[in-house]
Design an enzyme around this catalytic site. Structure first.
Site, mmCIF file in Angstrom:
data_model
loop_
_atom_site.group_PDB
_atom_site.id
_atom_site.type_symbol
_atom_site.label_atom_id
_atom_site.label_comp_id
_atom_site.label_asym_id
_atom_site.label_seq_id
_atom_site.Cartn_x
_atom_site.Cartn_y
_atom_site.Cartn_z
ATOM 1 N N ASP A 23 4.568 1.201 0.769
ATOM 2 C CA ASP A 23 5.195 2.314 0.264
ATOM 3 C C ASP A 23 5.865 2.835 1.393
ATOM 4 O O ASP A 23 5.304 3.217 2.490
ATOM 5 C CB ASP A 23 4.156 3.292 -0.234
ATOM 6 C CG ASP A 23 4.685 4.466 -0.805
ATOM 7 O OD1 ASP A 23 5.893 4.704 -0.884
ATOM 8 O OD2 ASP A 23 3.667 5.679 -0.610
ATOM 9 N N ASP A 100 10.216 -11.271 -12.215
ATOM 10 C CA ASP A 100 9.461 -11.449 -13.531
ATOM 11 C C ASP A 100 10.378 -10.920 -14.808
ATOM 12 O O ASP A 100 10.730 -9.778 -14.578
ATOM 13 C CB ASP A 100 8.240 -10.385 -13.367
ATOM 14 C CG ASP A 100 6.873 -10.830 -14.038
ATOM 15 O OD1 ASP A 100 7.127 -11.444 -14.876
ATOM 16 O OD2 ASP A 100 5.889 -10.942 -13.454
ATOM 17 N N ASP A 202 7.254 -14.072 -18.431
ATOM 18 C CA ASP A 202 6.102 -13.451 -18.756
ATOM 19 C C ASP A 202 5.755 -13.940 -20.439
ATOM 20 O O ASP A 202 6.703 -13.968 -21.409
ATOM 21 C CB ASP A 202 6.305 -11.889 -19.120
ATOM 22 C CG ASP A 202 4.987 -11.005 -19.136
ATOM 23 O OD1 ASP A 202 4.116 -11.139 -18.402
ATOM 24 O OD2 ASP A 202 4.947 -10.516 -20.550
ATOM 25 N N GLU A 261 5.017 -18.182 -17.902
ATOM 26 C CA GLU A 261 3.456 -17.997 -18.026
ATOM 27 C C GLU A 261 2.902 -18.445 -19.425
ATOM 28 O O GLU A 261 3.363 -17.941 -20.454
ATOM 29 C CB GLU A 261 3.488 -16.541 -18.088
ATOM 30 C CG GLU A 261 1.796 -15.979 -18.184
ATOM 31 C CD GLU A 261 1.498 -14.619 -18.563
ATOM 32 O OE1 GLU A 261 0.376 -14.183 -18.121
ATOM 33 O OE2 GLU A 261 2.453 -13.925 -19.193
ATOM 34 N N ASP A 322 -3.737 -10.471 -12.991
ATOM 35 C CA ASP A 322 -4.400 -10.333 -14.376
ATOM 36 C C ASP A 322 -5.817 -10.936 -14.128
ATOM 37 O O ASP A 322 -6.665 -10.693 -15.057
ATOM 38 C CB ASP A 322 -3.687 -11.354 -15.205
ATOM 39 C CG ASP A 322 -2.383 -10.605 -15.646
ATOM 40 O OD1 ASP A 322 -2.187 -9.500 -15.632
ATOM 41 O OD2 ASP A 322 -1.602 -11.411 -16.422
HETATM 42 C C1 NOJ Z 1 1.265 -11.075 -18.801
HETATM 43 C C2 NOJ Z 1 1.038 -10.272 -17.612
HETATM 44 O O1 NOJ Z 1 0.719 -11.204 -16.622
HETATM 45 C C3 NOJ Z 1 0.383 -9.161 -17.815
HETATM 46 O O2 NOJ Z 1 0.052 -8.483 -16.821
HETATM 47 C C4 NOJ Z 1 0.964 -8.335 -19.078
HETATM 48 O O3 NOJ Z 1 -0.304 -7.444 -19.250
HETATM 49 C C5 NOJ Z 1 1.209 -9.337 -20.405
HETATM 50 N N1 NOJ Z 1 1.738 -10.437 -19.913
HETATM 51 C C6 NOJ Z 1 1.891 -8.189 -21.177
HETATM 52 O O4 NOJ Z 1 3.368 -8.399 -20.683
#
Ligand code: NOJ
Length: 534
Positions: A23, A100, A202, A261, A322
Protein backbone atom coordinates in the site's frame (compact mmCIF):
# COMPACT_ATOMS: atom_id res chain seq x y z
CA UNK A 1 18.15 -27.23 -31.57
CA UNK A 2 16.95 -25.95 -28.23
CA UNK A 3 13.77 -23.96 -28.35
CA UNK A 4 13.99 -20.33 -27.26
CA UNK A 5 12.71 -19.38 -23.82
CA UNK A 6 8.94 -18.94 -23.80
CA UNK A 7 7.83 -17.05 -20.72
CA UNK A 8 4.58 -18.83 -19.93
CA UNK A 9 5.98 -22.29 -20.58
CA UNK A 10 9.50 -22.04 -19.18
CA UNK A 11 8.96 -19.20 -16.73
CA UNK A 12 7.42 -18.82 -13.29
CA UNK A 13 4.13 -17.00 -12.77
CA UNK A 14 3.61 -15.24 -9.44
CA UNK A 15 0.10 -14.41 -8.32
CA UNK A 16 -0.43 -11.09 -6.56
CA UNK A 17 -3.60 -10.36 -4.62
CA UNK A 18 -3.28 -6.60 -5.17
CA UNK A 19 -5.20 -5.40 -2.14
CA UNK A 20 -2.77 -7.28 0.10
CA UNK A 21 0.58 -6.70 -1.57
CA UNK A 22 1.86 -3.18 -0.90
CA UNK A 23 0.00 0.00 0.00
CA UNK A 24 1.49 3.37 -0.99
CA UNK A 25 -1.36 5.73 -0.08
CA UNK A 26 -2.07 4.53 3.46
CA UNK A 27 -5.68 3.53 2.83
CA UNK A 28 -4.98 0.03 4.10
CA UNK A 29 -5.42 -1.53 0.66
CA UNK A 30 -2.55 -2.48 -1.59
CA UNK A 31 -2.31 -0.63 -4.89
CA UNK A 32 -0.64 -0.59 -8.30
CA UNK A 33 2.13 1.87 -7.38
CA UNK A 34 2.85 -0.54 -4.52
CA UNK A 35 3.33 -3.37 -7.00
CA UNK A 36 5.53 -1.19 -9.20
CA UNK A 37 7.65 -0.30 -6.18
CA UNK A 38 8.21 -4.00 -5.49
CA UNK A 39 9.14 -5.06 -9.01
CA UNK A 40 12.82 -5.13 -8.12
CA UNK A 41 12.02 -7.59 -5.35
CA UNK A 42 10.15 -9.78 -7.83
CA UNK A 43 12.90 -9.52 -10.44
CA UNK A 44 15.44 -10.48 -7.81
CA UNK A 45 13.30 -13.44 -6.78
CA UNK A 46 13.38 -14.43 -10.43
CA UNK A 47 9.75 -14.60 -11.51
CA UNK A 48 8.86 -14.14 -15.16
CA UNK A 49 5.28 -12.92 -14.90
CA UNK A 50 2.83 -11.60 -12.37
CA UNK A 51 -0.85 -12.42 -12.41
CA UNK A 52 -2.90 -9.76 -10.69
CA UNK A 53 -6.23 -10.65 -9.13
CA UNK A 54 -8.84 -8.11 -10.32
CA UNK A 55 -7.89 -4.42 -10.23
CA UNK A 56 -11.06 -3.05 -11.85
CA UNK A 57 -13.66 -0.88 -10.12
CA UNK A 58 -15.77 -3.07 -7.89
CA UNK A 59 -18.19 -2.73 -5.00
CA UNK A 60 -16.17 -5.56 -3.42
CA UNK A 61 -18.97 -7.92 -2.58
CA UNK A 62 -16.52 -10.60 -3.74
CA UNK A 63 -13.37 -8.48 -3.38
CA UNK A 64 -12.87 -7.49 -6.98
CA UNK A 65 -14.46 -10.58 -8.54
CA UNK A 66 -17.58 -8.44 -9.01
CA UNK A 67 -16.50 -5.96 -11.67
CA UNK A 68 -18.43 -2.74 -12.30
CA UNK A 69 -16.20 -1.46 -15.14
CA UNK A 70 -13.98 -3.72 -17.23
CA UNK A 71 -11.86 -1.02 -18.81
CA UNK A 72 -10.82 1.07 -15.83
CA UNK A 73 -8.72 0.72 -12.71
CA UNK A 74 -10.37 0.92 -9.32
CA UNK A 75 -9.30 4.35 -7.99
CA UNK A 76 -8.31 2.70 -4.72
CA UNK A 77 -5.69 0.75 -6.71
CA UNK A 78 -4.57 3.73 -8.82
CA UNK A 79 -5.21 4.95 -12.35
CA UNK A 80 -4.78 3.70 -15.88
CA UNK A 81 -1.58 5.74 -16.01
CA UNK A 82 -0.33 3.85 -12.95
CA UNK A 83 -1.17 0.63 -14.74
CA UNK A 84 0.68 1.67 -17.90
CA UNK A 85 3.69 2.66 -15.82
CA UNK A 86 3.65 -0.68 -14.02
CA UNK A 87 3.51 -2.56 -17.35
CA UNK A 88 6.40 -0.55 -18.69
CA UNK A 89 8.52 -0.99 -15.57
CA UNK A 90 7.71 -4.69 -15.41
CA UNK A 91 8.63 -5.19 -19.06
CA UNK A 92 11.92 -3.42 -18.52
CA UNK A 93 12.70 -6.10 -15.96
CA UNK A 94 11.54 -8.94 -18.18
CA UNK A 95 8.35 -9.46 -16.14
CA UNK A 96 5.06 -10.04 -18.01
CA UNK A 97 1.65 -8.96 -16.82
CA UNK A 98 -1.30 -11.35 -16.61
CA UNK A 99 -4.70 -9.86 -15.79
CA UNK A 100 -7.64 -11.63 -14.22
CA UNK A 101 -10.72 -11.42 -16.44
CA UNK A 102 -13.99 -12.05 -14.62
CA UNK A 103 -16.39 -12.47 -17.48
CA UNK A 104 -18.93 -15.01 -16.33
CA UNK A 105 -20.67 -12.33 -14.30
CA UNK A 106 -20.49 -8.62 -13.61
CA UNK A 107 -21.28 -6.68 -10.48
CA UNK A 108 -24.92 -5.71 -10.10
CA UNK A 109 -23.52 -2.15 -10.11
CA UNK A 110 -22.14 -2.53 -13.64
CA UNK A 111 -23.94 -0.11 -16.02
CA UNK A 112 -24.88 -3.09 -18.21
CA UNK A 113 -26.78 -4.71 -15.36
CA UNK A 114 -28.29 -1.47 -14.13
CA UNK A 115 -29.69 -0.92 -17.63
CA UNK A 116 -30.71 -4.55 -17.94
CA UNK A 117 -32.61 -4.50 -14.67
CA UNK A 118 -34.30 -1.15 -15.40
CA UNK A 119 -37.08 -2.59 -17.60
CA UNK A 120 -38.01 -5.67 -19.57
CA UNK A 121 -37.61 -3.86 -22.87
CA UNK A 122 -34.28 -2.19 -22.19
CA UNK A 123 -31.75 -3.05 -24.96
CA UNK A 124 -29.48 -4.56 -22.28
CA UNK A 125 -32.20 -6.82 -20.89
CA UNK A 126 -30.92 -9.78 -22.86
CA UNK A 127 -27.35 -9.30 -21.65
CA UNK A 128 -28.21 -11.28 -18.52
CA UNK A 129 -30.26 -14.38 -17.82
CA UNK A 130 -33.74 -13.08 -17.05
CA UNK A 131 -36.59 -15.57 -16.78
CA UNK A 132 -40.22 -15.18 -15.78
CA UNK A 133 -41.42 -17.12 -12.73
CA UNK A 134 -42.97 -20.50 -13.38
CA UNK A 135 -46.75 -20.58 -13.39
CA UNK A 136 -47.57 -20.30 -9.69
CA UNK A 137 -44.51 -18.14 -9.04
CA UNK A 138 -41.66 -20.66 -8.69
CA UNK A 139 -38.04 -20.24 -9.72
CA UNK A 140 -37.22 -21.09 -13.35
CA UNK A 141 -35.27 -24.24 -12.44
CA UNK A 142 -33.32 -25.92 -9.63
CA UNK A 143 -29.89 -24.32 -10.26
CA UNK A 144 -27.96 -23.31 -7.17
CA UNK A 145 -25.41 -20.65 -6.31
CA UNK A 146 -22.07 -22.02 -5.14
CA UNK A 147 -22.05 -19.29 -2.48
CA UNK A 148 -25.22 -20.82 -1.02
CA UNK A 149 -28.94 -20.93 -1.77
CA UNK A 150 -30.79 -20.91 -5.07
CA UNK A 151 -29.07 -19.31 -8.05
CA UNK A 152 -32.15 -17.30 -9.03
CA UNK A 153 -32.92 -13.91 -7.55
CA UNK A 154 -36.36 -12.36 -8.01
CA UNK A 155 -36.44 -8.74 -9.09
CA UNK A 156 -39.75 -7.24 -7.92
CA UNK A 157 -39.42 -4.17 -10.16
CA UNK A 158 -39.65 -6.13 -13.40
CA UNK A 159 -41.22 -9.32 -12.07
CA UNK A 160 -38.54 -11.75 -13.32
CA UNK A 161 -35.66 -13.78 -11.92
CA UNK A 162 -32.01 -13.39 -12.90
CA UNK A 163 -29.35 -16.05 -12.45
CA UNK A 164 -26.16 -15.75 -10.38
CA UNK A 165 -23.69 -18.60 -9.93
CA UNK A 166 -21.96 -16.66 -7.13
CA UNK A 167 -23.41 -13.89 -4.90
CA UNK A 168 -26.70 -12.30 -5.90
CA UNK A 169 -24.71 -9.12 -6.51
CA UNK A 170 -22.82 -11.01 -9.27
CA UNK A 171 -25.41 -11.58 -12.04
CA UNK A 172 -24.29 -13.98 -14.79
CA UNK A 173 -23.99 -12.57 -18.29
CA UNK A 174 -26.00 -14.11 -21.11
CA UNK A 175 -23.23 -15.50 -23.26
CA UNK A 176 -25.66 -16.61 -25.95
CA UNK A 177 -26.15 -12.97 -26.82
CA UNK A 178 -23.60 -12.06 -29.56
CA UNK A 179 -23.48 -8.47 -28.28
CA UNK A 180 -22.11 -9.77 -24.96
CA UNK A 181 -19.41 -11.77 -26.71
CA UNK A 182 -18.44 -8.74 -28.82
CA UNK A 183 -18.26 -6.54 -25.73
CA UNK A 184 -16.03 -9.09 -24.03
CA UNK A 185 -13.69 -9.28 -27.01
CA UNK A 186 -13.47 -5.47 -26.92
CA UNK A 187 -12.42 -5.67 -23.28
CA UNK A 188 -9.68 -8.14 -24.20
CA UNK A 189 -8.50 -5.85 -27.03
CA UNK A 190 -8.44 -2.90 -24.65
CA UNK A 191 -6.04 -4.64 -22.25
CA UNK A 192 -3.92 -6.07 -25.06
CA UNK A 193 -3.53 -2.51 -26.32
CA UNK A 194 -2.31 -1.57 -22.86
CA UNK A 195 0.48 -4.10 -23.10
CA UNK A 196 -1.07 -6.96 -21.12
CA UNK A 197 0.70 -10.23 -21.87
CA UNK A 198 -1.88 -12.69 -20.71
CA UNK A 199 -5.16 -13.36 -19.00
CA UNK A 200 -6.43 -15.63 -16.30
CA UNK A 201 -10.05 -16.40 -17.11
CA UNK A 202 -12.18 -16.67 -14.02
CA UNK A 203 -14.56 -19.69 -14.09
CA UNK A 204 -14.58 -19.64 -17.89
CA UNK A 205 -16.40 -22.95 -18.20
CA UNK A 206 -19.49 -21.45 -16.55
CA UNK A 207 -20.00 -18.78 -19.24
CA UNK A 208 -22.61 -20.67 -21.26
CA UNK A 209 -25.73 -22.25 -19.77
CA UNK A 210 -28.03 -24.71 -21.52
CA UNK A 211 -30.40 -22.83 -23.83
CA UNK A 212 -33.47 -24.53 -22.33
CA UNK A 213 -32.39 -23.92 -18.73
CA UNK A 214 -33.16 -27.53 -17.80
CA UNK A 215 -33.09 -28.79 -14.20
CA UNK A 216 -29.80 -30.38 -13.17
CA UNK A 217 -30.13 -34.01 -12.08
CA UNK A 218 -29.65 -35.02 -8.46
CA UNK A 219 -26.27 -36.05 -7.00
CA UNK A 220 -25.14 -37.08 -3.54
CA UNK A 221 -23.51 -34.17 -1.74
CA UNK A 222 -23.48 -32.04 1.38
CA UNK A 223 -24.59 -28.60 0.27
CA UNK A 224 -27.29 -27.62 -2.21
CA UNK A 225 -24.77 -26.92 -4.97
CA UNK A 226 -23.06 -30.27 -4.47
CA UNK A 227 -26.35 -32.13 -4.57
CA UNK A 228 -26.59 -31.71 -8.32
CA UNK A 229 -24.78 -32.95 -11.39
CA UNK A 230 -23.99 -29.71 -13.17
CA UNK A 231 -24.72 -30.83 -16.68
CA UNK A 232 -26.82 -27.83 -17.71
CA UNK A 233 -25.23 -24.86 -15.95
CA UNK A 234 -21.50 -25.64 -16.55
CA UNK A 235 -19.36 -27.00 -19.42
CA UNK A 236 -21.70 -26.34 -22.33
CA UNK A 237 -20.36 -27.11 -25.85
CA UNK A 238 -20.74 -23.50 -27.03
CA UNK A 239 -17.64 -22.67 -25.02
CA UNK A 240 -15.35 -24.28 -27.61
CA UNK A 241 -16.08 -22.00 -30.58
CA UNK A 242 -15.79 -18.98 -28.33
CA UNK A 243 -12.42 -20.14 -27.01
CA UNK A 244 -11.22 -20.54 -30.60
CA UNK A 245 -12.28 -16.97 -31.36
CA UNK A 246 -10.57 -15.64 -28.26
CA UNK A 247 -7.46 -17.63 -29.00
CA UNK A 248 -7.17 -16.23 -32.50
CA UNK A 249 -7.46 -12.72 -31.06
CA UNK A 250 -4.62 -13.46 -28.65
CA UNK A 251 -2.55 -15.13 -31.33
CA UNK A 252 -2.76 -11.96 -33.41
CA UNK A 253 -0.20 -10.50 -30.95
CA UNK A 254 3.09 -12.26 -30.22
CA UNK A 255 3.53 -14.45 -27.12
CA UNK A 256 0.19 -13.78 -25.50
CA UNK A 257 -1.22 -16.34 -23.10
CA UNK A 258 -4.42 -17.36 -21.42
CA UNK A 259 -4.98 -19.73 -18.57
CA UNK A 260 -8.45 -20.70 -17.49
CA UNK A 261 -9.80 -21.42 -14.06
CA UNK A 262 -11.72 -24.61 -14.65
CA UNK A 263 -14.64 -24.58 -12.29
CA UNK A 264 -15.23 -28.10 -10.90
CA UNK A 265 -14.44 -31.32 -12.71
CA UNK A 266 -10.77 -31.88 -11.83
CA UNK A 267 -7.85 -32.10 -14.20
CA UNK A 268 -9.76 -34.23 -16.69
CA UNK A 269 -12.01 -31.27 -17.31
CA UNK A 270 -9.08 -28.87 -17.57
CA UNK A 271 -7.59 -31.01 -20.35
CA UNK A 272 -10.68 -30.64 -22.54
CA UNK A 273 -10.17 -26.92 -22.75
CA UNK A 274 -6.45 -26.91 -23.51
CA UNK A 275 -5.08 -26.91 -27.05
CA UNK A 276 -3.95 -24.93 -30.06
CA UNK A 277 -7.43 -23.48 -30.72
CA UNK A 278 -8.41 -23.34 -27.05
CA UNK A 279 -6.66 -22.16 -23.92
CA UNK A 280 -2.88 -22.33 -23.58
CA UNK A 281 -3.52 -23.83 -20.18
CA UNK A 282 -6.26 -24.58 -17.71
CA UNK A 283 -5.51 -24.88 -14.03
CA UNK A 284 -5.04 -28.23 -12.42
CA UNK A 285 -5.71 -27.80 -8.71
CA UNK A 286 -4.93 -31.36 -7.66
CA UNK A 287 -1.85 -30.33 -5.63
CA UNK A 288 -4.03 -28.06 -3.53
CA UNK A 289 -5.92 -31.13 -2.33
CA UNK A 290 -3.03 -33.57 -2.07
CA UNK A 291 -1.82 -34.94 1.24
CA UNK A 292 1.89 -34.80 2.11
CA UNK A 293 2.63 -38.09 0.47
CA UNK A 294 5.11 -38.59 -2.39
CA UNK A 295 3.20 -41.43 -4.01
CA UNK A 296 0.08 -39.27 -4.19
CA UNK A 297 1.99 -36.37 -5.73
CA UNK A 298 3.59 -38.67 -8.26
CA UNK A 299 0.23 -40.13 -9.21
CA UNK A 300 -1.17 -36.64 -9.79
CA UNK A 301 1.84 -35.65 -11.92
CA UNK A 302 1.68 -38.75 -14.08
CA UNK A 303 -2.08 -38.66 -14.58
CA UNK A 304 -1.95 -34.98 -15.53
CA UNK A 305 0.92 -35.52 -17.95
CA UNK A 306 -0.77 -38.49 -19.55
CA UNK A 307 -4.09 -36.71 -19.86
CA UNK A 308 -2.52 -33.62 -21.48
CA UNK A 309 -0.51 -35.58 -24.01
CA UNK A 310 2.59 -34.32 -25.68
CA UNK A 311 1.09 -31.20 -27.26
CA UNK A 312 -0.12 -29.50 -24.11
CA UNK A 313 1.84 -28.06 -21.26
CA UNK A 314 1.08 -28.78 -17.58
CA UNK A 315 0.85 -26.25 -14.76
CA UNK A 316 1.12 -26.63 -11.00
CA UNK A 317 -0.48 -24.70 -8.16
CA UNK A 318 -0.04 -25.19 -4.42
CA UNK A 319 -1.81 -22.08 -3.16
CA UNK A 320 -4.06 -19.28 -4.37
CA UNK A 321 -6.51 -16.68 -3.07
CA UNK A 322 -9.34 -19.21 -2.66
CA UNK A 323 -7.61 -21.92 -0.65
CA UNK A 324 -5.63 -22.41 2.55
CA UNK A 325 -1.96 -21.76 1.86
CA UNK A 326 0.42 -24.69 1.34
CA UNK A 327 2.39 -23.57 4.42
CA UNK A 328 -0.78 -23.77 6.52
CA UNK A 329 -1.56 -27.22 5.19
CA UNK A 330 1.88 -28.78 5.18
CA UNK A 331 3.93 -27.03 7.85
CA UNK A 332 1.66 -26.53 10.83
CA UNK A 333 4.57 -26.78 13.25
CA UNK A 334 6.17 -23.64 11.85
CA UNK A 335 9.09 -25.58 10.41
CA UNK A 336 10.01 -24.39 6.92
CA UNK A 337 11.98 -27.47 5.87
CA UNK A 338 8.95 -29.10 4.29
CA UNK A 339 8.27 -25.89 2.42
CA UNK A 340 11.67 -26.16 0.81
CA UNK A 341 10.71 -29.63 -0.36
CA UNK A 342 7.46 -28.22 -1.74
CA UNK A 343 9.40 -25.41 -3.46
CA UNK A 344 11.72 -27.85 -5.17
CA UNK A 345 8.78 -29.93 -6.30
CA UNK A 346 6.99 -26.92 -7.79
CA UNK A 347 10.07 -25.51 -9.49
CA UNK A 348 11.52 -28.69 -10.95
CA UNK A 349 8.48 -30.36 -12.49
CA UNK A 350 7.71 -30.30 -16.17
CA UNK A 351 5.09 -27.55 -16.16
CA UNK A 352 4.49 -23.90 -15.36
CA UNK A 353 4.68 -23.19 -11.63
CA UNK A 354 2.22 -20.65 -10.20
CA UNK A 355 3.48 -19.18 -6.94
CA UNK A 356 1.18 -17.25 -4.64
CA UNK A 357 2.50 -14.04 -3.02
CA UNK A 358 4.20 -14.80 0.27
CA UNK A 359 4.69 -18.48 -0.59
CA UNK A 360 8.41 -17.69 -0.92
CA UNK A 361 8.60 -16.64 2.74
CA UNK A 362 6.26 -19.36 4.00
CA UNK A 363 3.35 -17.11 4.92
CA UNK A 364 0.63 -18.90 6.86
CA UNK A 365 -3.10 -18.15 6.85
CA UNK A 366 -4.45 -15.82 9.50
CA UNK A 367 -7.31 -17.02 11.71
CA UNK A 368 -10.24 -14.74 12.18
CA UNK A 369 -13.09 -14.47 14.64
CA UNK A 370 -16.55 -14.77 13.17
CA UNK A 371 -17.13 -11.00 13.34
CA UNK A 372 -13.92 -10.37 11.35
CA UNK A 373 -14.88 -12.55 8.41
CA UNK A 374 -15.38 -10.63 5.18
CA UNK A 375 -15.72 -13.37 2.57
CA UNK A 376 -19.39 -14.02 1.61
CA UNK A 377 -19.29 -17.85 1.68
CA UNK A 378 -17.41 -17.67 5.00
CA UNK A 379 -20.15 -15.53 6.49
CA UNK A 380 -22.80 -17.87 5.23
CA UNK A 381 -21.28 -21.20 6.16
CA UNK A 382 -19.38 -20.36 9.37
CA UNK A 383 -18.27 -22.46 11.34
CA UNK A 384 -18.32 -25.28 8.74
CA UNK A 385 -16.44 -23.12 6.26
CA UNK A 386 -14.70 -20.03 7.57
CA UNK A 387 -14.19 -18.39 4.20
CA UNK A 388 -11.16 -17.44 2.16
CA UNK A 389 -9.89 -14.41 4.08
CA UNK A 390 -7.23 -16.49 5.82
CA UNK A 391 -4.98 -16.79 2.77
CA UNK A 392 -5.44 -13.14 1.71
CA UNK A 393 -3.66 -11.36 4.57
CA UNK A 394 -1.15 -8.55 3.89
CA UNK A 395 2.27 -9.36 2.55
CA UNK A 396 4.87 -9.48 5.29
CA UNK A 397 7.65 -7.18 4.14
CA UNK A 398 9.49 -6.23 7.32
CA UNK A 399 9.28 -6.31 11.12
CA UNK A 400 7.95 -2.72 11.33
CA UNK A 401 4.31 -1.72 11.98
CA UNK A 402 1.83 -3.69 9.84
CA UNK A 403 4.71 -5.65 8.38
CA UNK A 404 5.60 -2.71 6.15
CA UNK A 405 2.45 -3.33 4.13
CA UNK A 406 0.72 -0.05 5.01
CA UNK A 407 1.04 2.95 7.27
CA UNK A 408 -2.76 2.94 7.56
CA UNK A 409 -5.19 0.38 8.94
CA UNK A 410 -4.79 -2.85 6.93
CA UNK A 411 -8.02 -4.14 5.41
CA UNK A 412 -7.34 -7.59 6.90
CA UNK A 413 -5.16 -8.28 9.94
CA UNK A 414 -1.49 -8.96 9.34
CA UNK A 415 -0.40 -12.42 10.50
CA UNK A 416 0.77 -12.12 14.13
CA UNK A 417 3.96 -14.01 13.27
CA UNK A 418 5.17 -11.24 10.94
CA UNK A 419 7.83 -9.74 13.28
CA UNK A 420 9.93 -12.81 12.65
CA UNK A 421 8.53 -14.04 9.33
CA UNK A 422 9.05 -11.29 6.80
CA UNK A 423 11.00 -10.52 3.65
CA UNK A 424 13.59 -8.27 5.31
CA UNK A 425 14.54 -10.87 7.91
CA UNK A 426 14.69 -13.66 5.39
CA UNK A 427 16.83 -11.64 3.01
CA UNK A 428 19.45 -11.43 5.76
CA UNK A 429 19.32 -15.11 6.68
CA UNK A 430 21.31 -17.35 4.30
CA UNK A 431 19.30 -20.40 5.41
CA UNK A 432 15.87 -18.79 4.92
CA UNK A 433 13.13 -20.10 2.71
CA UNK A 434 13.33 -16.93 0.62
CA UNK A 435 17.03 -17.36 -0.09
CA UNK A 436 16.40 -20.99 -0.90
CA UNK A 437 13.76 -19.97 -3.45
CA UNK A 438 16.18 -17.47 -4.98
CA UNK A 439 18.95 -20.04 -5.32
CA UNK A 440 16.56 -22.63 -6.70
CA UNK A 441 15.11 -20.24 -9.26
CA UNK A 442 18.60 -19.22 -10.36
CA UNK A 443 19.47 -22.87 -10.87
CA UNK A 444 16.26 -23.44 -12.79
CA UNK A 445 16.90 -20.48 -15.07
CA UNK A 446 20.36 -21.68 -15.98
CA UNK A 447 19.40 -25.35 -16.63
CA UNK A 448 16.97 -26.02 -19.41
CA UNK A 449 16.71 -29.64 -18.17
CA UNK A 450 14.59 -28.20 -15.34
CA UNK A 451 12.16 -26.51 -17.68
CA UNK A 452 12.03 -28.31 -21.02
CA UNK A 453 13.58 -31.60 -19.95
CA UNK A 454 11.96 -35.05 -19.89
CA UNK A 455 10.57 -36.19 -16.57
CA UNK A 456 11.57 -39.69 -15.48
CA UNK A 457 10.52 -40.81 -12.00
CA UNK A 458 12.83 -43.26 -10.20
CA UNK A 459 11.23 -46.27 -8.51
CA UNK A 460 11.24 -45.68 -4.75
CA UNK A 461 9.33 -48.71 -3.48
CA UNK A 462 7.75 -47.76 -0.19
CA UNK A 463 10.31 -45.10 0.76
CA UNK A 464 8.66 -41.75 1.56
CA UNK A 465 10.73 -40.14 -1.16
CA UNK A 466 9.96 -38.71 -4.56
CA UNK A 467 12.91 -38.80 -6.95
CA UNK A 468 13.10 -38.08 -10.64
CA UNK A 469 15.49 -37.12 -13.37
CA UNK A 470 14.93 -34.19 -15.72
CA UNK A 471 17.05 -34.23 -18.80
CA UNK A 472 17.76 -32.60 -22.11
CA UNK A 473 20.54 -33.77 -24.41
CA UNK A 474 23.80 -33.06 -22.60
CA UNK A 475 22.29 -32.23 -19.22
CA UNK A 476 20.55 -34.21 -16.47
CA UNK A 477 19.30 -33.14 -13.06
CA UNK A 478 18.34 -35.63 -10.41
CA UNK A 479 15.81 -34.30 -7.93
CA UNK A 480 15.27 -36.14 -4.64
CA UNK A 481 12.64 -35.09 -2.10
CA UNK A 482 12.38 -36.62 1.34
CA UNK A 483 8.78 -36.31 2.50
CA UNK A 484 9.58 -37.67 5.98
CA UNK A 485 11.21 -36.28 9.12
CA UNK A 486 13.68 -39.21 9.18
CA UNK A 487 16.81 -39.66 7.11
CA UNK A 488 16.21 -41.91 4.07
CA UNK A 489 18.61 -43.88 1.98
CA UNK A 490 17.44 -44.61 -1.53
CA UNK A 491 18.97 -46.73 -4.25
CA UNK A 492 19.57 -44.95 -7.47
CA UNK A 493 22.10 -47.42 -8.85
CA UNK A 494 21.33 -47.00 -12.48
CA UNK A 495 21.50 -43.23 -12.24
CA UNK A 496 24.37 -43.21 -9.81
CA UNK A 497 26.59 -45.30 -12.04
CA UNK A 498 27.43 -42.08 -13.72
CA UNK A 499 30.62 -40.98 -12.04
CA UNK A 500 30.13 -37.28 -12.21
CA UNK A 501 26.95 -36.44 -10.30
CA UNK A 502 27.53 -33.40 -8.22
CA UNK A 503 25.44 -31.69 -5.57
CA UNK A 504 23.90 -28.56 -7.09
CA UNK A 505 21.61 -27.54 -4.27
CA UNK A 506 20.38 -28.97 -1.01
CA UNK A 507 17.83 -27.60 1.43
CA UNK A 508 20.14 -28.82 4.22
CA UNK A 509 23.08 -26.55 3.65
CA UNK A 510 24.88 -27.84 6.77
CA UNK A 511 24.69 -31.56 5.92
CA UNK A 512 23.60 -32.17 2.36
CA UNK A 513 22.67 -35.60 1.07
CA UNK A 514 25.55 -37.94 0.38
CA UNK A 515 25.90 -40.24 -2.58
CA UNK A 516 27.89 -43.44 -2.23
CA UNK A 517 27.91 -46.62 -4.24
CA UNK A 518 24.53 -46.06 -5.81
CA UNK A 519 22.86 -44.96 -2.59
CA UNK A 520 21.71 -41.46 -1.84
CA UNK A 521 21.21 -40.64 1.83
CA UNK A 522 18.85 -37.74 2.37
CA UNK A 523 18.51 -35.93 5.67
CA UNK A 524 15.12 -35.36 7.33
CA UNK A 525 12.83 -33.27 5.08
CA UNK A 526 15.67 -32.75 2.66
CA UNK A 527 15.26 -31.70 -0.94
CA UNK A 528 18.26 -31.80 -3.21
CA UNK A 529 19.26 -31.45 -6.83
CA UNK A 530 22.24 -33.26 -8.30
CA UNK A 531 23.59 -32.30 -11.67
CA UNK A 532 25.32 -34.22 -14.37
CA UNK A 533 26.85 -32.77 -17.50
CA UNK A 534 27.23 -35.57 -20.00
C1 NOJ B 1 -13.19 -17.76 -8.82
C2 NOJ B 1 -12.31 -16.81 -8.07
O1 NOJ B 1 -11.05 -17.40 -7.93
C3 NOJ B 1 -13.00 -16.55 -6.76
O2 NOJ B 1 -12.19 -15.81 -5.88
C4 NOJ B 1 -14.30 -15.84 -7.01
O3 NOJ B 1 -15.02 -15.74 -5.80
C5 NOJ B 1 -15.17 -16.60 -8.02
N1 NOJ B 1 -14.43 -17.11 -9.12
C6 NOJ B 1 -16.24 -15.71 -8.57
O4 NOJ B 1 -15.69 -14.78 -9.46
Amino acid sequence: MTEPFLWWRDGIIYQIYPRSFADTDSDGLGDIPGITARLDYLADLGVDAIWLSPIYPSPDVDFGYDVSDYTAIDPRFGSLDDFDRMVQEAHQRGIRIVLDLVLNHTSDQHPWFKASRSSRDNPYRDWYLWVAPKPGGGRPNNWQSIFGGPGWEFDPETGEYYFHMFAKEQPDLNWRNPAVRQAVLDVVRFWLDHGTDGFRLDVFNVYFKHADLLDNPFAIGLRGFDRQRHIYDIDQPEMMPFLAELRSLLDSCPERYMVGETFTGGYQNAVRYTGADRLHAAFNFSFTQARWNPAKFLREIQSWDRALGKDNWPNYVLSNHDLPRAATRFAKDGNDERLKVAAVLMLTLRGTPFLYYGEEIGMRDISLRRDQILDPPGKRYWPFFKGRDGCRSPMQWDPGPNAGFTTGQPWLPVHPGYPSRNVANQQKDPGSLLNFYRALIRLRRSHSALTRGDFRPLPMGSAPVLAYVRSVPGQSILVALNFSAQAQTIHIDKEANRPDWEMYLSSRQDSPASLQAGCLTLGPDEACLLGNRM
